[in-house]
Enzyme design. Structure first.
Site, PDB file in Angstrom:
ATOM      1  N   ASP A 139     -16.113   2.180 -30.718  1.00  0.00           N
ATOM      2  CA  ASP A 139     -15.659   1.166 -31.824  1.00  0.00           C
ATOM      3  C   ASP A 139     -14.501   1.599 -31.917  1.00  0.00           C
ATOM      4  OD1 ASP A 139     -18.821   0.035 -31.660  1.00  0.00           O
ATOM      5  OD2 ASP A 139     -19.178   1.858 -32.773  1.00  0.00           O
TER       6      ASP A 139
ATOM      7  N   ARG B 166     -11.347   0.762 -30.052  1.00  0.00           N
ATOM      8  CA  ARG B 166     -11.689  -0.727 -30.549  1.00  0.00           C
ATOM      9  C   ARG B 166     -10.654  -1.285 -31.257  1.00  0.00           C
ATOM     10  NH1 ARG B 166     -17.561  -2.882 -28.853  1.00  0.00           N
ATOM     11  NH2 ARG B 166     -17.376  -3.034 -26.393  1.00  0.00           N
TER      12      ARG B 166
ATOM     13  N   HIS C  72     -24.842   1.949 -33.999  1.00  0.00           N
ATOM     14  CA  HIS C  72     -23.990   0.696 -33.918  1.00  0.00           C
ATOM     15  C   HIS C  72     -24.304  -0.432 -33.709  1.00  0.00           C
ATOM     16  CE1 HIS C  72     -21.766   0.116 -29.908  1.00  0.00           C
ATOM     17  NE2 HIS C  72     -22.387  -0.801 -29.354  1.00  0.00           N
TER      18      HIS C  72
ATOM     19  N   ARG D  38     -35.188  -9.041 -30.144  1.00  0.00           N
ATOM     20  CA  ARG D  38     -35.161  -8.055 -30.862  1.00  0.00           C
ATOM     21  C   ARG D  38     -36.461  -6.881 -30.529  1.00  0.00           C
ATOM     22  NH1 ARG D  38     -31.227  -6.812 -34.865  1.00  0.00           N
ATOM     23  NH2 ARG D  38     -29.654  -5.113 -33.419  1.00  0.00           N
TER      24      ARG D  38
HETATM   25  N1  LIG Z   1     -23.026   2.009 -26.345  1.00  0.00           N
HETATM   26  C1  LIG Z   1     -22.676   1.277 -26.231  1.00  0.00           C
HETATM   27  O1  LIG Z   1     -21.474   0.842 -27.440  1.00  0.00           O
HETATM   28  C2  LIG Z   1     -22.713   0.319 -24.906  1.00  0.00           C
HETATM   29  C3  LIG Z   1     -21.484   0.121 -24.709  1.00  0.00           C
HETATM   30  C4  LIG Z   1     -21.792  -1.779 -23.694  1.00  0.00           C
HETATM   31  C5  LIG Z   1     -23.104  -0.945 -23.303  1.00  0.00           C
HETATM   32  N2  LIG Z   1     -24.332  -0.492 -23.656  1.00  0.00           N
HETATM   33  C6  LIG Z   1     -25.196  -1.094 -22.985  1.00  0.00           C
HETATM   34  O2  LIG Z   1     -25.383  -0.292 -21.645  1.00  0.00           O
HETATM   35  C7  LIG Z   1     -26.657  -0.411 -21.116  1.00  0.00           C
HETATM   36  C8  LIG Z   1     -26.235  -0.835 -19.916  1.00  0.00           C
HETATM   37  O3  LIG Z   1     -25.000  -1.483 -20.065  1.00  0.00           O
HETATM   38  P1  LIG Z   1     -25.001  -2.746 -18.155  1.00  0.00           P
HETATM   39  O4  LIG Z   1     -23.696  -3.458 -18.891  1.00  0.00           O
HETATM   40  O5  LIG Z   1     -24.484  -1.560 -17.551  1.00  0.00           O
HETATM   41  O6  LIG Z   1     -26.169  -2.950 -17.863  1.00  0.00           O
HETATM   42  P2  LIG Z   1     -26.494  -3.642 -16.319  1.00  0.00           P
HETATM   43  O7  LIG Z   1     -27.193  -4.947 -16.094  1.00  0.00           O
HETATM   44  O8  LIG Z   1     -25.493  -4.074 -15.405  1.00  0.00           O
HETATM   45  O9  LIG Z   1     -26.827  -1.853 -15.952  1.00  0.00           O
HETATM   46  C9  LIG Z   1     -28.301  -1.619 -15.968  1.00  0.00           C
HETATM   47  C10 LIG Z   1     -28.572  -1.215 -15.131  1.00  0.00           C
HETATM   48  O10 LIG Z   1     -30.020  -0.768 -15.351  1.00  0.00           O
HETATM   49  C11 LIG Z   1     -30.551  -0.854 -13.988  1.00  0.00           C
HETATM   50  N3  LIG Z   1     -32.211   0.203 -14.922  1.00  0.00           N
HETATM   51  C12 LIG Z   1     -33.103  -0.873 -15.112  1.00  0.00           C
HETATM   52  N4  LIG Z   1     -34.259   0.195 -15.760  1.00  0.00           N
HETATM   53  C13 LIG Z   1     -33.874   1.607 -14.766  1.00  0.00           C
HETATM   54  C14 LIG Z   1     -34.632   2.801 -14.718  1.00  0.00           C
HETATM   55  N5  LIG Z   1     -36.395   2.627 -15.198  1.00  0.00           N
HETATM   56  N6  LIG Z   1     -34.311   3.362 -13.935  1.00  0.00           N
HETATM   57  C15 LIG Z   1     -32.831   3.586 -13.680  1.00  0.00           C
HETATM   58  N7  LIG Z   1     -32.667   2.413 -13.822  1.00  0.00           N
HETATM   59  C16 LIG Z   1     -32.978   1.212 -14.533  1.00  0.00           C
HETATM   60  C17 LIG Z   1     -30.897  -1.870 -13.668  1.00  0.00           C
HETATM   61  O11 LIG Z   1     -31.566  -2.305 -12.744  1.00  0.00           O
HETATM   62  C18 LIG Z   1     -29.262  -1.924 -14.067  1.00  0.00           C
HETATM   63  O12 LIG Z   1     -28.546  -1.780 -12.673  1.00  0.00           O
HETATM   64  C19 LIG Z   1     -27.453  -1.781 -21.889  1.00  0.00           C
HETATM   65  O13 LIG Z   1     -28.284  -1.460 -22.287  1.00  0.00           O
HETATM   66  C20 LIG Z   1     -26.188  -2.548 -22.745  1.00  0.00           C
HETATM   67  O14 LIG Z   1     -26.470  -2.339 -23.861  1.00  0.00           O
HETATM   68  C21 LIG Z   1     -24.071   0.403 -24.822  1.00  0.00           C
END
Ligand SMILES: NC(=O)c1ccc[n+]([C@@H]2O[C@H](COP(=O)([O-])OP(=O)(O)OC[C@H]3O[C@@H](n4cnc5c(N)ncnc54)[C@H](O)[C@@H]3O)[C@@H](O)[C@H]2O)c1
Length: 310
Positions: free
Chosen positions: A150, A153, A177, A90
């Site tokens: 949250d 949900r 979160h 992590r």
């Molecule tokens: N806050 C919340 O409640 C919540 C909920 C869902 C997802 N998330 C988070 O959101 C993020 C995205 O989730 P996802 O399902 O879209 O993931 P995903 O893997 O589908 O998309 C992430 C994207 O980021 C891009 N990326 C990586 N490094 C980069 C950079 N330096 N510049 C630009 N783009 C870059 C990747 O190429 C990828 O396309 C994750 O960290 C996930 O844990 C948070």
């Protein structure tokens, strides 16, 4: 340049691309979708633009691997990040995503110095703090999205339980979160009636537990990714409240300086969102148990901040 607002979404993966979809279908703003993967944001933007004549939205959609196109955005939603890979701890993921969010924020701040940043990347509260520090923006212009998701949900589960419209249900969630989030049933209502009067305590505890576990439940089902329809819409609701200056009260991760007894840390609390971003932090009275749960949640966020030394 159009006369419309402009939202940049960084990270055109599941959450980012779906956010672009919601923004376009609501005709909220022109959208610039940015990702490091070559061609991908361009391809998704073009695909979405071709849906415009069918749905009837007039917004401009642009995909890019750089930041020139993002200049002077009103809002930037950051969803860039990596999921945890096998063998990665992590803390490894924390550092990797912190580097990504930090680098993205530097570019965002350079090209859109007046933007309001909404962070979605995980671990949410810590990544919002990274973006806040890197941007140098005032605290009202860097906000983390978690509480809206949250509480949605929890609302979904309550509506299902009582077989009532989701529109009648409000839910209140505080804290960071993750596992330590603090759902507050006594502030959650159905048409104004506290749910504590409508749902027996044991059943309510199950709903609260399912809410706190909401992300993991979906990861368990999807296996290859995490939730994105509701998370992206939650970020867009925040953007909409800001662009339309709605003064909407929403639970968001914001930088606390003494509120709720928490200092120099991003934690989820109710805030008022309007054209200036966070316009007010709302302090509600908590019972001793609720306060202790919030402190525990803040301590979990502080641990990550200590690892990152920010
Ligand atoms: N806050 C919340 O409640 C919540 C909920 C869902 C997802 N998330 C988070 O959101 C993020 C995205 O989730 P996802 O399902 O879209 O993931 P995903 O893997 O589908 O998309 C992430 C994207 O980021 C891009 N990326 C990586 N490094 C980069 C950079 N330096 N510049 C630009 N783009 C870059 C990747 O190429 C990828 O396309 C994750 O960290 C996930 O844990 C948070």
């Amino acid at each position: 340049m159009s006369g419309r607002n402009k939202i940049t979404v960084v990270g055109a993966g599941n959450v980012g691309a779906t956010a672009a979809h919601w923004i376009a279908s609501k005709e909220l703003a022109d959208v610039v979708l940015v990702d490091i993967t070559e061609g991908m944001p361009q391809g998704k933007s073009l695909d979405l633009a071709q849906a415009a004549p069918i749905d009837g939205f007039d917004v401009k959609l642009v995909g890019s691997n750089g930041y020139e196109e993002t200049a002077d955005s009103d809002i930037v939603i950051i969803t860039a990040g990596l999921p945890r890979k096998p063998g990665m701890s992590r803390d490894d993921l924390l550092k990797t995503n912190s580097d990504i969010v930090g680098a993205v924020t530097e570019q965002v701040a350079k090209y859109s110095p007046n933007a309001i940043i909404i962070v979605v990347s995980n671990p949410l509260d810590a990544m919002t703090q990274v973006s806040f520090r890197k941007s140098g923006f005032p605290k009202n212009r860097v906000i983390g999205m978690a509480g809206v998701l949250d509480s949605a949900r929890m609302r979904c589960f309550i509506a299902e339980e009582l077989k009532v419209s989701v529109e009648n249900v409000t839910a209140f969630v505080l804290g960071g979160h993750g596992d330590t989030m603090v759902p507050l049933p006594r502030y959650s209502t159905v048409a104004g009636i506290p749910i504590t009067e409508l749902i027996p305590e044991a059943r309510l505890n199950e709903i609260v537990k399912r809410t706190a576990n909401g992300g993991a439940e979906i990861v368990g089902l999807l296996k290859t990714g995490s939730a994105y329809y509701a998370p992206s819409l939650a970020a867009v609701e925040m953007a909409e409240a800001i662009l339309k200056d709605k003064k909407k009260i929403l639970p968001c991760a914001v930088f606390l300086e003494g509120e709720y007894g928490i200092n120099n840390l991003f934690v989820g609390v109710p805030v008022k969102l309007g054209k200036n971003g966070v316009e007010q932090i709302i302090e509600i009275s908590l019972t001793n148990d609720e306060r202790a749960a919030l402190q525990k949640s803040a301590a979990a966020v502080q641990e990550l901040i200590d690892v990152l030394k920010i």
